[in-house]
Design a protein around this motif. Structure first.
Motif, PDB file in Angstrom:
ATOM      1  N   MET A  62      44.092  41.571  56.640  1.00 39.81           N
ATOM      2  CA  MET A  62      43.979  42.121  55.959  1.00 39.81           C
ATOM      3  C   MET A  62      42.127  42.621  55.781  1.00 39.81           C
ATOM      4  O   MET A  62      41.813  42.862  54.582  1.00 39.81           O
ATOM      5  N   GLN A  63      42.073  42.665  57.504  1.00 41.12           N
ATOM      6  CA  GLN A  63      40.865  42.815  57.640  1.00 41.12           C
ATOM      7  C   GLN A  63      39.364  43.253  56.880  1.00 41.12           C
ATOM      8  O   GLN A  63      38.466  43.827  56.339  1.00 41.12           O
ATOM      9  N   ASP A  64      39.986  44.839  57.035  1.00 35.52           N
ATOM     10  CA  ASP A  64      39.149  45.522  56.285  1.00 35.52           C
ATOM     11  C   ASP A  64      39.218  45.340  54.830  1.00 35.52           C
ATOM     12  O   ASP A  64      37.894  45.656  54.236  1.00 35.52           O
ATOM     13  N   LYS A  65      40.134  44.866  54.070  1.00 39.19           N
ATOM     14  CA  LYS A  65      39.380  44.209  52.689  1.00 39.19           C
ATOM     15  C   LYS A  65      38.152  43.565  52.242  1.00 39.19           C
ATOM     16  O   LYS A  65      38.375  42.191  50.943  1.00 39.19           O
ATOM     17  N   LEU A  66      38.205  42.485  53.372  1.00 40.46           N
ATOM     18  CA  LEU A  66      37.575  41.125  54.349  1.00 40.46           C
ATOM     19  C   LEU A  66      36.115  41.412  53.737  1.00 40.46           C
ATOM     20  O   LEU A  66      35.133  40.912  54.271  1.00 40.46           O
ATOM     21  N   GLY A  75      28.939  45.061  47.307  1.00 41.42           N
ATOM     22  CA  GLY A  75      29.113  44.608  46.245  1.00 41.42           C
ATOM     23  C   GLY A  75      29.942  43.657  45.137  1.00 41.42           C
ATOM     24  O   GLY A  75      30.325  43.266  45.472  1.00 41.42           O
ATOM     25  N   ALA A  76      30.492  44.817  43.911  1.00 39.07           N
ATOM     26  CA  ALA A  76      31.199  43.457  42.915  1.00 39.07           C
ATOM     27  C   ALA A  76      32.606  43.402  43.462  1.00 39.07           C
ATOM     28  O   ALA A  76      33.185  42.798  43.391  1.00 39.07           O
ATOM     29  N   ASP A  77      33.694  44.366  44.849  1.00 44.50           N
ATOM     30  CA  ASP A  77      34.587  44.389  45.621  1.00 44.50           C
ATOM     31  C   ASP A  77      34.705  42.482  46.385  1.00 44.50           C
ATOM     32  O   ASP A  77      34.991  41.766  47.075  1.00 44.50           O
ATOM     33  N   GLN A  78      33.201  42.097  46.514  1.00 42.09           N
ATOM     34  CA  GLN A  78      33.402  41.010  47.245  1.00 42.09           C
ATOM     35  C   GLN A  78      33.956  39.641  46.369  1.00 42.09           C
ATOM     36  O   GLN A  78      34.841  38.542  47.507  1.00 42.09           O
ATOM     37  N   LYS A  79      33.323  40.069  44.921  1.00 43.13           N
ATOM     38  CA  LYS A  79      34.347  38.600  44.103  1.00 43.13           C
ATOM     39  C   LYS A  79      35.745  38.319  44.554  1.00 43.13           C
ATOM     40  O   LYS A  79      36.274  37.886  44.759  1.00 43.13           O
ATOM     41  N   ARG A  80      36.625  39.558  44.559  1.00 44.65           N
ATOM     42  CA  ARG A  80      38.057  40.177  45.028  1.00 44.65           C
ATOM     43  C   ARG A  80      38.533  39.871  46.322  1.00 44.65           C
ATOM     44  O   ARG A  80      39.521  39.125  46.759  1.00 44.65           O
ATOM     45  N   GLY A 129      35.501  32.322  54.688  1.00 47.87           N
ATOM     46  CA  GLY A 129      34.980  30.908  54.262  1.00 47.87           C
ATOM     47  C   GLY A 129      35.309  30.756  52.448  1.00 47.87           C
ATOM     48  O   GLY A 129      34.569  30.061  52.517  1.00 47.87           O
ATOM     49  N   GLY A 130      35.180  32.090  52.359  1.00 44.91           N
ATOM     50  CA  GLY A 130      35.106  32.652  50.036  1.00 44.91           C
ATOM     51  C   GLY A 130      33.047  32.714  50.683  1.00 44.91           C
ATOM     52  O   GLY A 130      33.094  32.563  48.832  1.00 44.91           O
ATOM     53  N   MET A 131      32.775  32.898  51.416  1.00 44.42           N
ATOM     54  CA  MET A 131      31.203  32.676  51.085  1.00 44.42           C
ATOM     55  C   MET A 131      30.976  34.379  51.916  1.00 44.42           C
ATOM     56  O   MET A 131      31.500  34.823  52.933  1.00 44.42           O
ATOM     57  N   THR A 132      29.884  35.008  50.554  1.00 41.15           N
ATOM     58  CA  THR A 132      29.603  36.597  51.169  1.00 41.15           C
ATOM     59  C   THR A 132      28.109  36.111  52.212  1.00 41.15           C
ATOM     60  O   THR A 132      27.646  35.240  52.854  1.00 41.15           O
ATOM     61  N   GLU A 133      27.863  37.314  52.749  1.00 44.02           N
ATOM     62  CA  GLU A 133      26.888  37.604  53.708  1.00 44.02           C
ATOM     63  C   GLU A 133      25.787  36.687  53.226  1.00 44.02           C
ATOM     64  O   GLU A 133      24.787  36.216  53.872  1.00 44.02           O
ATOM     65  N   ARG A 134      25.462  37.324  52.438  1.00 45.00           N
ATOM     66  CA  ARG A 134      24.033  36.442  51.344  1.00 45.00           C
ATOM     67  C   ARG A 134      24.113  35.248  50.875  1.00 45.00           C
ATOM     68  O   ARG A 134      22.633  34.310  51.686  1.00 45.00           O
ATOM     69  N   GLU A 135      24.820  35.062  51.023  1.00 49.44           N
ATOM     70  CA  GLU A 135      25.290  33.195  50.800  1.00 49.44           C
ATOM     71  C   GLU A 135      25.017  31.900  52.040  1.00 49.44           C
ATOM     72  O   GLU A 135      24.439  31.391  52.576  1.00 49.44           O
ATOM     73  N   ARG A 168      36.579  37.174  47.864  1.00 47.77           N
ATOM     74  CA  ARG A 168      36.390  36.146  47.632  1.00 47.77           C
ATOM     75  C   ARG A 168      37.506  34.702  47.071  1.00 47.77           C
ATOM     76  O   ARG A 168      37.974  33.991  48.036  1.00 47.77           O
ATOM     77  N   ALA A 169      37.981  35.848  46.168  1.00 46.08           N
ATOM     78  CA  ALA A 169      39.587  34.766  45.936  1.00 46.08           C
ATOM     79  C   ALA A 169      40.290  34.558  46.912  1.00 46.08           C
ATOM     80  O   ALA A 169      41.381  33.786  46.628  1.00 46.08           O
ATOM     81  N   VAL A 170      40.729  35.721  47.622  1.00 48.17           N
ATOM     82  CA  VAL A 170      41.318  35.600  48.874  1.00 48.17           C
ATOM     83  C   VAL A 170      41.661  33.677  49.522  1.00 48.17           C
ATOM     84  O   VAL A 170      42.537  33.586  50.122  1.00 48.17           O
ATOM     85  N   CYS A 171      40.337  33.243  49.548  1.00 53.20           N
ATOM     86  CA  CYS A 171      39.627  32.765  49.775  1.00 53.20           C
ATOM     87  C   CYS A 171      40.612  30.817  49.474  1.00 53.20           C
ATOM     88  O   CYS A 171      40.433  30.476  50.256  1.00 53.20           O
ATOM     89  N   MET A 172      40.623  31.049  48.496  1.00 55.60           N
ATOM     90  CA  MET A 172      40.541  30.060  47.780  1.00 55.60           C
ATOM     91  C   MET A 172      42.112  29.305  47.751  1.00 55.60           C
ATOM     92  O   MET A 172      43.014  30.099  48.054  1.00 55.60           O
ATOM     93  N   GLY A 173      41.868  28.432  48.093  1.00 56.10           N
ATOM     94  CA  GLY A 173      42.941  27.397  48.551  1.00 56.10           C
ATOM     95  C   GLY A 173      43.652  27.259  49.803  1.00 56.10           C
ATOM     96  O   GLY A 173      44.579  27.543  50.168  1.00 56.10           O
TER      97      GLY A 173
END
Length: 90
Positions: free
Chosen positions: A18-22, A26-31, A60-66, A33-38
Motif C-alpha cells: 500500500m506504499q502510495d496510500k501511506l 492533510g486529512a488523509d493522514q488520519k486514514r 509506525g502510526g506517526m506522521t512526519e510532523r509527529e 495512520r489507521a492502517v498502523c493500528m494493530g
C-alpha cells in the motif's frame, strides 16, 4: 544483523503493498495512520523512520510532523530500535 534481517519486518506489515496510500497529505493522514493500528511490526516501522530520520509518509502510526516533534523532544536517544524494539540497534 544482515540486511535481510533488518527488512524482514516489512513482510509482516499490514500496509505491505500500500506504499502510495501511506504518503498522503492533510486529512488523509488520519486514514493512513489507521492502517498502523494493530500492526504486529508497528514498533519496528517507527524505529526505522526515527533512526533514519525519514521525513515523509506515515511510519509506525506517526506522521512526519509527529516524528519531528518526538526527535526534537528526545535528543538523548541514539537508537530508537533499541528503545522501541529492545534490540541493540548497533
Amino acid at each position: 544483523m544482515t540486511l535481510i534481517e533488518v527488512d524482514d519486518w516489512t513482510l509482516q506489515a499490514k500496509c505491505r503493498g500500500m506504499q502510495d496510500k501511506l504518503f498522503p497529505e492533510g486529512a488523509d493522514q488520519k486514514r493512513a495512520r489507521a492502517v498502523c493500528m494493530g500492526c504486529a511490526v508497528r514498533s519496528q516501522c517507527l524505529a526505522e523512520a526515527l533512526d533514519n530520520r525519514i521525513e515523509w509518509g506515515v511510519w509506525g502510526g506517526m506522521t512526519e510532523r509527529e516524528r519531528r516533534q518526538l526527535l526534537r523532544q528526545r535528543t538523548d536517544i541514539n537508537s530508537w530500535q533499541s528503545v522501541l524494539c529492545g534490540r541493540n540497534g548497533t
